[in-house]
Scaffold this motif. Sequence first.
Motif, mmCIF file in Angstrom:
data_model
loop_
_atom_site.group_PDB
_atom_site.id
_atom_site.type_symbol
_atom_site.label_atom_id
_atom_site.label_comp_id
_atom_site.label_asym_id
_atom_site.label_seq_id
_atom_site.Cartn_x
_atom_site.Cartn_y
_atom_site.Cartn_z
ATOM 1 N N ALA A 108 11.812 13.515 6.625
ATOM 2 C CA ALA A 108 12.261 12.671 7.743
ATOM 3 C C ALA A 108 13.629 13.136 8.233
ATOM 4 N N SER A 109 13.941 12.775 9.470
ATOM 5 C CA SER A 109 15.232 13.126 10.066
ATOM 6 C C SER A 109 16.374 12.329 9.463
ATOM 7 N N GLY A 110 16.066 11.140 8.977
ATOM 8 C CA GLY A 110 17.108 10.283 8.430
ATOM 9 C C GLY A 110 16.644 8.847 8.363
ATOM 10 N N MET A 111 17.635 7.954 8.320
ATOM 11 C CA MET A 111 17.339 6.535 8.174
ATOM 12 C C MET A 111 18.262 5.725 9.065
ATOM 13 N N THR B 259 6.442 16.477 13.672
ATOM 14 C CA THR B 259 6.820 15.365 14.548
ATOM 15 C C THR B 259 8.055 14.662 13.988
ATOM 16 N N PRO B 260 9.085 14.463 14.813
ATOM 17 C CA PRO B 260 10.291 13.780 14.331
ATOM 18 C C PRO B 260 9.959 12.398 13.764
ATOM 19 N N THR B 261 10.578 12.102 12.623
ATOM 20 C CA THR B 261 10.328 10.848 11.914
ATOM 21 C C THR B 261 11.643 10.292 11.417
ATOM 22 N N VAL B 262 11.815 8.991 11.586
ATOM 23 C CA VAL B 262 12.997 8.322 11.053
ATOM 24 C C VAL B 262 12.546 7.050 10.354
ATOM 25 N N PHE B 263 13.228 6.731 9.268
ATOM 26 C CA PHE B 263 12.969 5.477 8.571
ATOM 27 C C PHE B 263 13.860 4.399 9.164
ATOM 28 N N VAL B 264 13.303 3.222 9.357
ATOM 29 C CA VAL B 264 14.044 2.050 9.813
ATOM 30 C C VAL B 264 13.865 1.033 8.693
ATOM 31 N N SER B 265 14.941 0.823 7.922
ATOM 32 C CA SER B 265 14.783 0.061 6.691
ATOM 33 C C SER B 265 16.028 -0.747 6.343
ATOM 34 N N SER B 266 15.809 -1.808 5.591
ATOM 35 C CA SER B 266 16.928 -2.609 5.094
ATOM 36 C C SER B 266 17.395 -2.135 3.719
ATOM 37 N N MET B 267 16.752 -1.113 3.170
ATOM 38 C CA MET B 267 17.173 -0.573 1.877
ATOM 39 C C MET B 267 18.521 0.122 2.038
ATOM 40 N N PRO B 268 19.395 0.008 1.043
ATOM 41 C CA PRO B 268 20.688 0.703 1.124
ATOM 42 C C PRO B 268 20.481 2.222 1.161
ATOM 43 N N ALA B 269 21.104 2.878 2.136
ATOM 44 C CA ALA B 269 20.920 4.317 2.338
ATOM 45 C C ALA B 269 21.254 5.122 1.088
ATOM 46 N N GLU B 270 22.286 4.725 0.379
ATOM 47 C CA GLU B 270 22.689 5.489 -0.802
ATOM 48 C C GLU B 270 21.619 5.468 -1.905
ATOM 49 N N GLU B 271 20.784 4.451 -1.903
ATOM 50 C CA GLU B 271 19.724 4.343 -2.915
ATOM 51 C C GLU B 271 18.529 5.249 -2.608
ATOM 52 N N GLY C 218 0.852 -1.196 0.000
ATOM 53 C CA GLY C 218 0.000 0.000 0.000
ATOM 54 C C GLY C 218 0.875 1.228 0.000
ATOM 55 N N ARG C 219 0.574 2.146 0.871
ATOM 56 C CA ARG C 219 1.337 3.391 0.983
ATOM 57 C C ARG C 219 2.694 3.084 1.617
ATOM 58 N N ASP C 220 3.782 3.405 0.909
ATOM 59 C CA ASP C 220 5.109 3.111 1.449
ATOM 60 C C ASP C 220 5.498 4.157 2.500
ATOM 61 N N GLY C 221 6.662 3.995 3.083
ATOM 62 C CA GLY C 221 7.107 4.906 4.130
ATOM 63 C C GLY C 221 7.239 6.346 3.669
ATOM 64 N N PHE C 222 7.742 6.552 2.448
ATOM 65 C CA PHE C 222 7.880 7.915 1.932
ATOM 66 C C PHE C 222 6.512 8.587 1.798
ATOM 67 N N GLN C 223 5.580 7.881 1.198
ATOM 68 C CA GLN C 223 4.228 8.423 1.035
ATOM 69 C C GLN C 223 3.576 8.663 2.397
ATOM 70 N N SER C 224 3.803 7.761 3.326
ATOM 71 C CA SER C 224 3.243 7.906 4.672
ATOM 72 C C SER C 224 3.816 9.129 5.372
ATOM 73 N N CYS C 225 5.113 9.321 5.259
ATOM 74 C CA CYS C 225 5.759 10.464 5.897
ATOM 75 C C CYS C 225 5.216 11.776 5.328
ATOM 76 N N LEU C 226 5.111 11.851 4.010
ATOM 77 C CA LEU C 226 4.572 13.062 3.379
ATOM 78 C C LEU C 226 3.132 13.319 3.812
ATOM 79 N N ALA C 227 2.333 12.253 3.908
ATOM 80 C CA ALA C 227 0.941 12.411 4.332
ATOM 81 C C ALA C 227 0.859 12.848 5.791
ATOM 82 N N ALA D 18 15.383 12.633 2.449
ATOM 83 C CA ALA D 18 15.453 14.076 2.693
ATOM 84 C C ALA D 18 14.198 14.787 2.180
ATOM 85 N N ALA D 19 13.732 14.416 0.991
ATOM 86 C CA ALA D 19 12.561 15.064 0.395
ATOM 87 C C ALA D 19 11.286 14.777 1.178
ATOM 88 N N SER D 20 11.251 13.692 1.926
ATOM 89 C CA SER D 20 10.049 13.324 2.683
ATOM 90 C C SER D 20 9.893 14.132 3.966
#
Length: 125
Positions: free
Chosen positions: A102-105, A80-92, A61-70, A98-100
Amino acid sequence: MSPKTLALADDDEMLSELLASFLELEGYDVVRFPSGDALLSWASTSAGPVDAFLLDIDMPGRDGFQSCLALRDIPIYSATPTVFVSSMPAEEVRERVAASGASGMIAKDAEMLPRITTWLAQTLG
């Protein structure tokens, strides 16, 4: 002083349970959601504040980026401070994080729990 409330959205049930249990032992109240859609449904009708959001990026459904923007469009959660917790490579995903707004990953790896604790301590005091 009352405990800080965290909202956690992650479709990985086992990881979500691990994170919630750890954070509760650290003294936080944790509200868990299996998807960004479930989180947003709750956030758009919730009267209670959340001190920080922890979001997985890759969810059905709505991914983390879309959720953060919403979340940023909901006045009570716009800053509200937001951070992504993910197994995706940060460089990707660096630019999208940043555009979402969020504070970071934080990577889902062996050092995840101490990094989350550090981020929360620095962010929430």
